[in-house]
Design a protein around this motif. Structure first.
Motif, short mmCIF file in Angstrom:
data_model
loop_
_atom_site.label_atom_id
_atom_site.label_comp_id
_atom_site.label_asym_id
_atom_site.label_seq_id
_atom_site.Cartn_x
_atom_site.Cartn_y
_atom_site.Cartn_z
N LEU A 59 19.59 21.69 8.90
CA LEU A 59 20.61 21.74 9.95
C LEU A 59 20.93 23.18 10.34
O LEU A 59 21.20 23.47 11.51
CB LEU A 59 21.88 21.03 9.49
CG LEU A 59 21.77 19.52 9.40
CD1 LEU A 59 23.04 18.94 8.85
CD2 LEU A 59 21.52 18.97 10.77
N ALA A 113 20.70 14.42 8.96
CA ALA A 113 22.03 13.98 8.53
C ALA A 113 21.92 12.77 7.61
O ALA A 113 22.62 12.69 6.59
CB ALA A 113 22.89 13.66 9.74
N THR A 171 20.79 13.91 4.23
CA THR A 171 21.85 14.60 3.50
C THR A 171 22.87 13.62 2.95
O THR A 171 23.27 13.70 1.78
CB THR A 171 22.55 15.59 4.44
OG1 THR A 171 21.58 16.36 5.09
CG2 THR A 171 23.48 16.49 3.68
N VAL A 172 23.29 12.65 3.80
CA VAL A 172 24.33 11.72 3.34
C VAL A 172 23.80 10.83 2.22
O VAL A 172 24.48 10.61 1.21
CB VAL A 172 24.85 10.89 4.54
CG1 VAL A 172 25.74 9.78 4.05
CG2 VAL A 172 25.60 11.77 5.48
N VAL A 175 20.82 20.22 4.56
CA VAL A 175 21.76 21.12 5.23
C VAL A 175 21.06 22.40 5.68
O VAL A 175 21.36 22.95 6.75
CB VAL A 175 22.95 21.41 4.31
CG1 VAL A 175 23.85 22.45 4.91
CG2 VAL A 175 23.75 20.15 4.14
N PHE A 208 18.30 15.86 14.26
CA PHE A 208 19.66 15.90 13.69
C PHE A 208 19.95 14.64 12.91
O PHE A 208 20.43 14.70 11.76
CB PHE A 208 20.70 16.07 14.79
CG PHE A 208 22.11 15.98 14.28
CD1 PHE A 208 22.68 17.07 13.67
CD2 PHE A 208 22.83 14.81 14.38
CE1 PHE A 208 23.97 17.01 13.19
CE2 PHE A 208 24.11 14.74 13.89
CZ PHE A 208 24.68 15.84 13.29
N TYR A 209 19.66 13.47 13.51
CA TYR A 209 20.04 12.24 12.80
C TYR A 209 19.21 12.05 11.54
O TYR A 209 19.72 11.56 10.53
CB TYR A 209 19.93 11.04 13.73
CG TYR A 209 21.09 10.97 14.68
CD1 TYR A 209 22.38 10.79 14.20
CD2 TYR A 209 20.93 11.13 16.05
CE1 TYR A 209 23.46 10.77 15.04
CE2 TYR A 209 22.02 11.10 16.91
CZ TYR A 209 23.27 10.92 16.40
OH TYR A 209 24.36 10.91 17.22
#
Lengths: 200, 101
Positions: free
Chosen positions: A44, A11, A14-15, A41, A7-8
């Motif tokens: 995710l 993320a 993506t950011v 995404v 997840f991290y």
């Protein structure tokens, strides 16, 4: 543990990619970083048990929409579009201030209202059959509406761009610099007209 | 264990980045459109994560329809940008001298 690492990582990707989307100066790089953000995404979505959505996101966005954006960027560049100067720091500061305050407002409202303990412990496990039943059986009118929306979007895009009359002729614009640059000598001439002869 | 708040924070960050992009990138309409795509992406992520954590498949259905909506929006927006470029010769909306009676 592995779940958190995945997840991290996704993320962060993506950011970072979305920061590249809004800050880089070349439109092609912007579009390509948007593709990277969509990949993150989509990953995710795989974590969220939405495999079909993740795959269709990759197909639709990475395959179709980004190519569409790149087509437009290339069309503009071949017809003489030049990159503009850098953004002024005033506008950057204003944008960052407004964005962070907006995000903080939403975050404070949502995160105060929503507790993770209110939700069931294990997430939903859906099959493709559930999604298909929901789309094609429970909400079939929404599907029809979506078809109409896509048809109207296609017609609108064709009508706007495939214009037989050049827009330059149909637009009525005021050319302020030409009006201002006219001098008195160019436009006014004083003539002495003799009686009975008129102006030749 | 990943909880719903993680996804909420990520979606809020994506949404705010999209808002910042719309505000600061007035010199390029294409980047503004890309920022709107980011905002839609954040909404999409919210739909899917709530669908997962409330065990309800309808969020995924709405996310599916949101994909179609954003594709239509991209098509219309890009054609408007092309028409604007044909008319004005630029895709910047920075020109303050155009704003007069």
């Amino acid at each position: 543990m592995i779940e958190q690492i995945v997840f991290y990582t996704l993320a962060t990707i993506t950011v970072l990619a979305s920061i590249c989307v809004i800050s880089l100066n070349n439109p092609i790089y912007n579009v390509l970083s948007l593709v990277v953000a969509f990949f993150g995404v989509a990953g995710l979505y795989f974590m969220l048990n939405a495999q079909f959505l993740g795959l269709s996101m990759i197909i639709i966005y990475v395959g179709a929409v980004s190519v569409f954006f790149l087509f437009v960027v290339m069309t503009l560049e071949s017809s003489g579009y030049k990159h503009e100067e850098k953004i002024s720091w005033k506008k950057k500061a204003l944008g960052i201030f407004l964005g962070t305050s907006f995000g903080a407002e939403i975050a404070s409202i949502i995160l105060l209202k929503i507790n993770a303990s209110d939700f069931p412990k294990e997430g939903g496990s859906f099959t493709l059959k559930d999604l298909a039943l929901s789309i094609f059986h429970d909400h079939v009118y929404l599907l029809e509406l979506m078809g109409i929306i896509l048809l109207v979007a296609m017609l609108g895009a064709i009508l706007i761009t495939a214009n037989k009359i050049p827009i330059q002729q149909t637009l009525k614009k005021q050319k302020a610099h030409q009006q201002n640059e006219r001098s008195r000598e160019d436009s006014v001439k004083i003539v002495k007209v003799e009686f009975g002869k008129g102006i030749k | 264990m990943i909880e719903i708040t993680h996804f909420l924070v990520l979606a809020i960050i994506l949404f705010s980045l999209g808002v910042v992009g719309v505000i600061i990138n007035t010199h390029n309409l294409i980047v503004m459109l890309l920022s709107i795509e980011l905002i839609l992406l954040a909404a999409n992520l919210l739909f899917v994560s709530f669908s997962f954590f409330t065990q309800n498949v309808e969020g995924q259905m709405f996310s599916m329809f949101l994909l179609a909506i954003s594709a239509a929006e991209a098509a219309i927006g890009l054609s408007i940008i092309l028409a604007y470029f044909k008319a004005k010769g630029t895709i910047s909306i920075n020109q303050k001298d155009q704003m007069k009676g």
